[in-house]
Design an enzyme around this catalytic site. Sequence first.
Site, PDB file in Angstrom:
ATOM      1  CG  PHE A 533     -12.338  -1.062  -4.708  1.00 44.66           C
ATOM      2  CD1 PHE A 533     -11.476  -1.394  -3.668  1.00 44.66           C
ATOM      3  CD2 PHE A 533     -13.694  -1.343  -4.549  1.00 44.66           C
ATOM      4  CE1 PHE A 533     -11.956  -1.995  -2.504  1.00 44.66           C
ATOM      5  CE2 PHE A 533     -14.175  -1.937  -3.401  1.00 44.66           C
ATOM      6  CZ  PHE A 533     -13.304  -2.255  -2.368  1.00 44.66           C
ATOM      7  CG  ASP A 534      -7.024   2.979  -9.280  1.00 43.13           C
ATOM      8  OD1 ASP A 534      -7.460   3.296 -10.398  1.00 43.13           O
ATOM      9  OD2 ASP A 534      -5.835   2.658  -9.075  1.00 43.13           O
ATOM     10  CE  LYS A 535      -7.578  -2.191 -14.826  1.00 51.02           C
ATOM     11  NZ  LYS A 535      -6.282  -2.931 -14.814  1.00 51.02           N
ATOM     12  CB  THR A 536      -3.807   0.053 -12.304  1.00 50.23           C
ATOM     13  OG1 THR A 536      -4.509  -0.168 -13.525  1.00 50.23           O
ATOM     14  CG2 THR A 536      -2.352  -0.348 -12.489  1.00 50.23           C
TER      15      THR A 536
END
Length: 855
Positions: A533-536
């Site tokens: 997953f990307d965070k932002t």
Amino acid sequence: MSKTERVRLELPLILPQVDDPADPCIDRLVGLLQGRPGVEKVHVKTPGGAPPLLCLHYDPGVITVARLRELVDAIGAQLTERFAHYVGRAPAPLHARHARSFADQLRAIPGVLEAEVSTAGCIRVEYERTAVPPGSLEERIRAVGATFTPEKSPDPASPRDDRADRHMHSGATHADHRHEPNHEHDEDKAGHAGHDHAHGGIFGEHTELIFAGLAGVFLLAGWLVERSGAAAEWLPLALYIGAYLCGGFFTTKEALENLRARRFEIDTLMLVAAVGAAALGQWAEGALLLFLFSLGHSLEHFAMGSARRAIEALAELAPETAFVRRGDGTEEVPVGTLEPGDVVLVKPNERLPADGVVVKGTSSVNQAPVTGESVPVDKSPVADGRAAIGAFDRVDAASRVFAGTINGAGALDVMVARRAAQSTMARVVQMVAEAEAQRSPTQQFTDRFERIFVPAVLALVCLLMLAFVVLDEPFADSFYRAMAVLVAASPCALAISVPSAVLSGVARAGRSGVLVKGGGPLENLGSLNSIAFDKTGTLTEGKPKLTDVVVAPGVSEAELLAVVIAVESHSDHPLAAALVAGGRERLPTEATLPAAEDVRSITGRGVQAIVDGQAVHIAKPVFFDEGAGMRLPPELAEANERLVRDGRTTMVVRQGERFLGAIGVMDTPRPAAPAVMAQLRELGIERLVMISGDNQQVADAVARTVGLTEARGDLMPEQKVETIKSLRERHGKVAMVGDGVNDAPAMANATVGIAMGAAGSDVALEAADVALMSDDLAQLPFAVGLSRRTRRVIKQNLWVSLGVVAVLIPATIFGLNIGTAVLFHEGSTLLVVVNALRLLAYPGATKEGAAREVT
């Protein structure tokens, strides 16, 4: 062209305002493609004195030219000048064998790179504009009743979409290299529905089914008359001949077409078996064979039509007309004539006619047809409609609306942002249609299996016909046994088992706002156990919030917040808005704010101002460590370190000679994220990894909060790509979830790229293998669960189809009659189709629905 053959394409390298092969944007383009499943090598060739070429070595059995073009288009390269593709529909579903043979005919046309035809009748062809002989493709397409509309070549003199020219060359992101696809597909409903069945006739699309029923009536009547012995001897034979004529009409028709095309298909084999039974005097068994085969054939068409209609329903969601404001009144016009900038009136409970932004009125809109969101979304107007439609992708969800969605109780004025053919709904329908025609890995395996299995069966049948030479039995017995084996070994169920499941899975996903681009991503998502997953903006809201306020001894929280609000309300820094909004929520309503003067930015550190005649600094802790006599008190330093360990971005507030305290800001996790991670673990996902550009402490804090198994911080974009590659090497298949823009290279290098919030975003729709149309993380377990259910159905269908053949072949060799063999053969074909259609009833995006699909 063999599907296992490796292909090399050399393409003119065209990027907006980029002509230097050493440009970093070209590195981004190569990075987007390199490592993609099916792409073996990507490099740029620079022939002496000639423009640079993008050279791609790829396996067309794994990735299509259309998918490559989508990925390249995601950052602005134009490949439409050389290649075109056609997407259309036959007027009715096709039998699996007919679809496969028609695709083979299309591939045989010089200049056609790829051609896929689905059982639902979707036709997708990728071809070179200059290499395809004029009229040859059009002639083949029209032969099955589809409308051929060639893709228009881009006009180099025509003005490009404003977004395509928004090339911020310094530090450009992938969103800056945006290319508006110039595909003109066949959107005419006449090419999609409303025609007679492929086997139409005097009874319309149900003609074959009615003929099969009449064959059954004749067969039953002949059997009853024969058993009673009360009628003339010629009557049972006449009734069986009637069953032959009704049951064999369409089978004979297809067999003759196949023979004219020099193909020996299953229809021909069945007809030979029926004629053989008649030659042996077994009229009843021959009639039973043709009756059950025609019945299974027609019911298969009917069942596949159900899945097809589920997809076609998407295309019918948008209204055909719209009320456009003209001066003080409104005028009803066709939706196809709407242009960007037109303002349309949407009355309560009506469907929205176009993608656009709300410029007047408030209401709630049911966006489920596009995004799958179960709760209506409140809508409010934007201040400047013209500016908003110019940056439609970035308009707040509260003001952006989509064609096909349903207005609530309030009237809305909507400024059109896109033409009808370019709306999110139209593009979803087009992409779902393309996805139907793309074969999954298992379907490619079954095709390869059939190419070996069918000749082997024919060889076995020939040997069995000669059994009378070595066995003490008449030729009639050997011939009958061979015909029974021929019926038993025909792989009808195998041919339909996978495409029916893939079609149903893609249709079910599209109905809930999840766009799956073909059987490959659908199967891969159902078999992987690692998701990155990307965070932002993916795991978090993407908006920083004030989370912590720590005051120094002798200072009240109200005093600290008043100073912070007074100073930060003059700043345009992204964190300033979060501090002001969070501070006002915490500050008592009766509190008064001091005046701040001479507000200045401290580059890379914070902000300073004068409040009540004293200097105020709101800055990072390192700023005070750098200044003489400004070191933080021990208790404040310890509180700051605790906030940092918890993943907060901190700032310290000092007024005059006094430290007021510290504040912590954090991009807070989405409320649904912990529950989503728990559902994914229940579904069998073992590794949930976050990859982020934030520092490791922030990444660890978010990972602990949402329940991830691993977090990797301090990553540059190219390091995210390397992380995905290393995950694939160590754990096999891996999915990457991001927003489809800045995460495009990492998503492209994952086995399955998943974009969130893809509705309205060209880049997200192009870069992803799976697009979650809404900005709702809860759709992810639904997508994974549906993929796992689809993969399970595919396995079940394969076991049934292969198992029945494995049992029937020896059974018929040892004496099972043709009638019983036909019963089991056709029964297995219907069983796999019905089993696949169960996917259309898969439950929606709920914990209870998704979590049942534990592997």
